[in-house]
Design an enzyme around this catalytic site. Structure first.
Site, PDB file in Angstrom:
ATOM      1  CG  ASP A 279      -0.310   0.133   2.539  1.00  0.00           C
ATOM      2  OD1 ASP A 279       0.936   0.243   2.617  1.00  0.00           O
ATOM      3  OD2 ASP A 279      -1.038   0.157   3.545  1.00  0.00           O
ATOM      4  CG  HIS A 280      -0.725   4.794   1.456  1.00  0.00           C
ATOM      5  ND1 HIS A 280      -1.860   3.992   1.472  1.00  0.00           N
ATOM      6  CD2 HIS A 280      -0.688   5.412   2.652  1.00  0.00           C
ATOM      7  CE1 HIS A 280      -2.479   4.143   2.635  1.00  0.00           C
ATOM      8  NE2 HIS A 280      -1.786   4.994   3.366  1.00  0.00           N
TER       9      HIS A 280
ATOM     10  CG  HIS B 265      12.026 -23.437  12.646  1.00  0.00           C
ATOM     11  ND1 HIS B 265      12.143 -23.319  14.014  1.00  0.00           N
ATOM     12  CD2 HIS B 265      13.236 -23.878  12.214  1.00  0.00           C
ATOM     13  CE1 HIS B 265      13.367 -23.665  14.388  1.00  0.00           C
ATOM     14  NE2 HIS B 265      14.049 -23.998  13.308  1.00  0.00           N
TER      15      HIS B 265
ATOM     16  CB  CYS C  88       0.845  -2.479   4.774  1.00  0.00           C
ATOM     17  SG  CYS C  88       0.712  -3.486   6.266  1.00  0.00           S
ATOM     18  N   GLY C  89       2.213  -0.309   6.169  1.00  0.00           N
ATOM     19  CA  GLY C  89       2.831   0.524   7.198  1.00  0.00           C
ATOM     20  C   GLY C  89       3.466  -0.277   8.312  1.00  0.00           C
ATOM     21  CB  THR C  90       2.266  -2.055  11.156  1.00  0.00           C
ATOM     22  OG1 THR C  90       1.029  -2.647  10.743  1.00  0.00           O
ATOM     23  CG2 THR C  90       2.045  -0.654  11.700  1.00  0.00           C
ATOM     24  N   GLY C  91       2.825  -3.938   8.493  1.00  0.00           N
ATOM     25  CA  GLY C  91       2.845  -5.340   8.103  1.00  0.00           C
ATOM     26  C   GLY C  91       1.675  -6.117   8.674  1.00  0.00           C
ATOM     27  CB  ILE C  92      -0.511  -5.548  11.621  1.00  0.00           C
ATOM     28  CG1 ILE C  92       0.631  -5.492  12.626  1.00  0.00           C
ATOM     29  CG2 ILE C  92      -1.737  -6.225  12.229  1.00  0.00           C
ATOM     30  CD1 ILE C  92       0.387  -4.536  13.793  1.00  0.00           C
ATOM     31  N   GLY C  93      -1.712  -5.490   8.771  1.00  0.00           N
ATOM     32  CA  GLY C  93      -2.872  -5.638   7.892  1.00  0.00           C
ATOM     33  C   GLY C  93      -2.624  -6.610   6.759  1.00  0.00           C
ATOM     34  CG  MET C  94       0.099  -5.720   3.524  1.00  0.00           C
ATOM     35  SD  MET C  94      -0.894  -5.911   2.025  1.00  0.00           S
ATOM     36  CE  MET C  94      -0.257  -4.528   1.081  1.00  0.00           C
TER      37      MET C  94
ATOM     38  NE  ARG D 173      11.876 -29.284  16.167  1.00  0.00           N
ATOM     39  CZ  ARG D 173      13.092 -28.791  15.910  1.00  0.00           C
ATOM     40  NH1 ARG D 173      13.978 -29.517  15.262  1.00  0.00           N
ATOM     41  NH2 ARG D 173      13.415 -27.578  16.306  1.00  0.00           N
ATOM     42  CG  HIS D 174      10.697 -27.387  11.591  1.00  0.00           C
ATOM     43  ND1 HIS D 174      10.411 -26.794  12.801  1.00  0.00           N
ATOM     44  CD2 HIS D 174      12.034 -27.596  11.573  1.00  0.00           C
ATOM     45  CE1 HIS D 174      11.536 -26.632  13.483  1.00  0.00           C
ATOM     46  NE2 HIS D 174      12.534 -27.124  12.759  1.00  0.00           N
TER      47      HIS D 174
END
Length: 148
Positions: free
Chosen positions: A7-8, A97, A64-70, A131-132
């Site tokens: 995003d922007h 992992h 994105c700004g924080t990465g959280i939304g994406m 195991r992963h």
């Protein structure tokens, strides 16, 4: 092939990531945005995650700004393992992992040097399996149940 989207708030870092991929001769598709106008991150997260989910591309990178939304958007799609990372250790672990197929970064949290380092670390890491893989198989069973 890697699909890129931002995003922007993530445009500047995405531009730097494109330079890195070009330097490393890694092919990519830029799914937008391409200017600094305010846009909705789900529109671009969806484009990249859909391509990874349906196997059109092997990997994606979202900013994105924080990465959280994406990361929230991308993880709605089957077969997507999007990992938001804030340092190189997390980027390496995301691949080794979790076999993350989408890397998510925060353009307002990281500077360009940090972002480049994390992308390089993720690209250079290898999934360890073992195991992963068993843990990823459990996630796949949950997906199979939820996405009937």
């Amino acid at each position: 092939m890697i699909a890129l989207g931002s995003d922007h708030g993530g445009l500047e870092l995405k531009t730097e990531i494109k330079k890195l991929l070009q330097e490393r001769n890694i092919s990519f598709e830029d799914c937008g945005t391409d200017n600094g106008d305010s846009v909705d991150y789900p529109d671009f997260g969806e484009k990249v995650a859909r391509k990874v989910s349906n196997g059109e591309v092997e990997k994606g990178i979202l900013v994105c700004g924080t990465g959280i939304g994406m990361s929230i958007v991308a993880n709605k799609f089957p077969h997507v393992r999007a990992a938001i990372v804030t340092d190189s250790f997390m980027a390496r672990m995301a691949k080794e992992h979790n076999n993350a197929n989408i890397l998510v970064l925060g353009g307002r949290i990281l500077d360009n040097k940090e972002g480049r380092e994390m992308v390089s670390t993720w690209l250079d890491a290898t999934f360890e399996g073992g195991r992963h893989q068993g843990r990823l198989d459990k996630i796949a069973l949950i997906e199979k149940e939820l996405y009937k």
